[in-house]
Scaffold this motif. Structure first.
Motif: not given
Length: 287
Positions: A200-215
């Motif tokens: 499933h490509a769309r079983a999850l969706e992001r609610q917002r574009d969070a700050t990249p975790q690596a930073r």
């Protein structure tokens, strides 16, 4: 006997394997009689057949190992798989390397993650760091094939129970547009094909574009992802009551996997495991 034909000679018969193909010109007569347009069905069908032949033909050709450059048909040669896919003792919940064959690390005993188990191929180091970096940022989606094969082999070796479906941990729309593809979906789709299970490509969706975790510092990663994922209404039926494998390329602190697994469980999933190609090693002094 007809004039011009020699006695004792007969016309050669065609066997089943020598039958000639249908004359394409005949389609120009038959299809209009059926009320169809040639491009509506025939052209897409012929293109699909041609593409299938090309894929099967390429699969028979040898290529180069992505690590050592030697000849192989598997993306990673047998020597590199033996050298760089060595199983080690890991925490069953977060896949961090353990000094002994213990079931779980102290962090997972103290605060168990929402997912049940985590499997990876190896630590995030040579050659996996270079392969994954090229896979994600180097416009090389074809690396999903050998990476997914290595991940499936690691899951089989670890005795992971097969999931009912694979779920890609989604990129944001902006990052997907920048890269041209979602690397987690490339992995999940190939795992699904290898095991004949849905992906499933769309079983999850992001609610917002969070700050990249690596930073972000380690302590801020979980706060950055609170409520970051949800299961859309149209995907709840494919999630409810299912044992799911959440697929991504790398697990670092586990904050992203925790947030995504929490969303899947809240939507009714029976169990969530995490499948990743590589696990970032614990910082020195924390192993």
């Amino acid at each position: 006997m007809q004039p011009g034909r020699r006695a004792g000679r007969t016309q050669p018969r065609r066997d089943a394997g020598q039958r000639s193909a249908i004359d394409p010109r005949a389609l120009g007569i038959v299809i209009p009689l059926l009320g169809l347009h040639a491009g509506q069905y025939i052209e897409p069908m012929l293109e699909a057949i041609s593409q299938g032949i090309r894929v099967r033909w390429r699969a028979r050709l040898p290529g180069c190992c992505e690590v050592c450059g030697g000849w192989t048909r598997a993306g990673l040669c047998a020597g590199c798989r033996e050298r760089f896919c060595v199983p080690v003792a890991r925490c069953a919940r977060c896949a961090i390397v353990l000094p002994a064959a213990l079931p779980c690390c102290t962090d997972c005993l103290r605060e168990p993650p929402p997912f049940e188990r985590c499997i990876c191929v190896a630590d995030y180091g040579f050659p996996w760091d270079r392969l994954i970096s090229r896979f994600k940022y180097g416009s090389a989606p074809e690396l999903a094939g050998p990476l997914a094969a290595a991940l499936q082999a690691a899951a089989d070796a670890a005795g992971m129970p097969p999931p009912q479906a694979f779920v890609a941990l989604p990129l944001s729309a902006r990052r997907t547009a920048e890269r041209g593809y979602d690397q987690a979906w490339e992995l999940a789709s190939r795992l699904g094909r290898r095991s004949a299970r849905p992906a499933h490509a769309r079983a999850l969706e992001r609610q917002r574009d969070a700050t990249p975790q690596a930073r972000l510092p380690r302590a801020q990663r979980q706060r950055n992802l609170d409520g970051a994922f949800s299961v859309p209404a149209g995907a709840i039926a494919s999630v409810r009551g299912c044992h799911l494998a959440l697929v991504d390329d790398v697990l670092t602190t586990g904050a992203t996997a925790r947030a995504a697994a929490t969303a899947l469980l809240a939507a009714g999933a029976a169990r969530v495991d995490v499948w990743v190609v590589a696990r970032t090693p614990a910082p020195l002094g924390e192993a």
